[in-house]
Motif scaffolding. Structure first.
Motif, PDB file in Angstrom:
ATOM      1  N   ASN A  20       9.682 -12.844   5.504  1.00  0.00           N
ATOM      2  CA  ASN A  20       8.833 -11.787   6.050  1.00  0.00           C
ATOM      3  C   ASN A  20       8.930 -10.511   5.218  1.00  0.00           C
ATOM      4  N   LYS A  21      10.119 -10.202   4.748  1.00  0.00           N
ATOM      5  CA  LYS A  21      10.310  -9.009   3.927  1.00  0.00           C
ATOM      6  C   LYS A  21       9.552  -9.154   2.599  1.00  0.00           C
ATOM      7  N   ILE A  22       9.614 -10.336   2.004  1.00  0.00           N
ATOM      8  CA  ILE A  22       8.901 -10.592   0.741  1.00  0.00           C
ATOM      9  C   ILE A  22       7.391 -10.496   0.969  1.00  0.00           C
ATOM     10  N   LYS A  23       6.889 -11.093   2.057  1.00  0.00           N
ATOM     11  CA  LYS A  23       5.461 -11.050   2.361  1.00  0.00           C
ATOM     12  C   LYS A  23       5.010  -9.613   2.617  1.00  0.00           C
ATOM     13  N   ALA A  24       5.788  -8.840   3.371  1.00  0.00           N
ATOM     14  CA  ALA A  24       5.436  -7.448   3.655  1.00  0.00           C
ATOM     15  C   ALA A  24       5.435  -6.635   2.372  1.00  0.00           C
ATOM     16  N   SER A  25       6.408  -6.880   1.511  1.00  0.00           N
ATOM     17  CA  SER A  25       6.478  -6.175   0.236  1.00  0.00           C
ATOM     18  C   SER A  25       5.276  -6.503  -0.634  1.00  0.00           C
ATOM     19  N   ALA A  26       4.872  -7.752  -0.662  1.00  0.00           N
ATOM     20  CA  ALA A  26       3.703  -8.168  -1.450  1.00  0.00           C
ATOM     21  C   ALA A  26       2.435  -7.542  -0.885  1.00  0.00           C
ATOM     22  N   ALA A  27       2.323  -7.477   0.443  1.00  0.00           N
ATOM     23  CA  ALA A  27       1.148  -6.865   1.071  1.00  0.00           C
ATOM     24  C   ALA A  27       1.088  -5.375   0.744  1.00  0.00           C
ATOM     25  N   ARG A  28       2.233  -4.687   0.800  1.00  0.00           N
ATOM     26  CA  ARG A  28       2.272  -3.254   0.456  1.00  0.00           C
ATOM     27  C   ARG A  28       1.875  -3.048  -1.000  1.00  0.00           C
ATOM     28  N   ALA A  29       2.382  -3.889  -1.883  1.00  0.00           N
ATOM     29  CA  ALA A  29       2.057  -3.770  -3.312  1.00  0.00           C
ATOM     30  C   ALA A  29       0.564  -3.965  -3.545  1.00  0.00           C
ATOM     31  N   ALA A  30      -0.044  -4.938  -2.870  1.00  0.00           N
ATOM     32  CA  ALA A  30      -1.484  -5.185  -3.009  1.00  0.00           C
ATOM     33  C   ALA A  30      -2.280  -4.005  -2.479  1.00  0.00           C
ATOM     34  N   PHE A  31      -1.825  -3.425  -1.369  1.00  0.00           N
ATOM     35  CA  PHE A  31      -2.501  -2.274  -0.776  1.00  0.00           C
ATOM     36  C   PHE A  31      -2.440  -1.069  -1.713  1.00  0.00           C
ATOM     37  N   VAL A  32      -1.266  -0.804  -2.285  1.00  0.00           N
ATOM     38  CA  VAL A  32      -1.099   0.307  -3.222  1.00  0.00           C
ATOM     39  C   VAL A  32      -1.990   0.106  -4.443  1.00  0.00           C
ATOM     40  N   LYS A  33      -2.056  -1.106  -4.968  1.00  0.00           N
ATOM     41  CA  LYS A  33      -2.918  -1.390  -6.125  1.00  0.00           C
ATOM     42  C   LYS A  33      -4.387  -1.158  -5.781  1.00  0.00           C
ATOM     43  N   THR A  34      -4.792  -1.508  -4.564  1.00  0.00           N
ATOM     44  CA  THR A  34      -6.173  -1.272  -4.130  1.00  0.00           C
ATOM     45  C   THR A  34      -6.467   0.223  -4.107  1.00  0.00           C
ATOM     46  N   ILE A  35      -5.562   1.008  -3.529  1.00  0.00           N
ATOM     47  CA  ILE A  35      -5.735   2.461  -3.469  1.00  0.00           C
ATOM     48  C   ILE A  35      -5.824   3.044  -4.877  1.00  0.00           C
ATOM     49  N   THR A  56      -3.054   0.293  10.233  1.00  0.00           N
ATOM     50  CA  THR A  56      -1.782   0.121   9.545  1.00  0.00           C
ATOM     51  C   THR A  56      -2.000   0.381   8.063  1.00  0.00           C
ATOM     52  N   GLY A  57      -0.927   0.528   7.322  1.00  0.00           N
ATOM     53  CA  GLY A  57      -1.038   0.762   5.887  1.00  0.00           C
ATOM     54  C   GLY A  57      -1.898   1.974   5.593  1.00  0.00           C
TER      55      GLY A  57
END
Length: 136
Positions: A20-35, A56-57
């Motif tokens: 779950n931590k890895i998945k959340a980290s990957a989701a945050r990274a994808a969100f930051v890249k989108t921004i 969220t995010g």
């Protein structure tokens, strides 16, 4: 196919908390890249609840929940179960959304891109929302 099998084996050997931590980290990274890539002043993930949208995010948005408007559409969720983005070029001039809380209040969204988050071909659970304070 080998990569998928190896991925499954690796996932089975990790603890659920670490996964779950890895998945959340990957989701945050994808969100930051989108921004960073689209350079929008406001962005969020909006998930549908019976009473409104849970945000969220959040980037450039202070609120974490927006109630469903009475007798109006929400700019965050259109209730359309299709896998196509919706683009609103000037929300302030669009009679469907000109009274929306995110248009008349912070972040004062004018240009809006809403990308559905689909669980299946016909099931949308929320949206990725990109907003700008200027119409385009």
């Amino acid at each position: 196919q080998n990569g998928a099998i190896l991925g499954e084996q690796a996932e089975q050997s990790l603890s659920p908390l670490l996964i779950n931590k890895i998945k959340a980290s990957a989701a945050r990274a994808a969100f930051v890249k989108t921004i960073e890539h689209y350079d929008f002043p406001a962005c969020c993930l909006a998930f549908a609840t019976p009473l409104g949208m849970k945000l969220t995010g959040r980037h450039g948005i202070d609120v974490s929940f927006v109630e469903h408007p009475v007798d109006k559409k929400s700019i965050l969720f259109h209730g359309v179960n299709r896998n196509l983005p919706i683009i609103i070029y000037d929300a302030l001039k669009d009679e469907r959304y000109c009274h929306d809380a995110l248009v008349v209040g912070p972040p004062y969204a004018r240009f809006f891109i809403v990308v559905p988050i689909m669980l299946s071909q016909h099931t949308c659970i929320g949206t990725l929302c990109l907003m700008d304070t200027k119409p385009r």
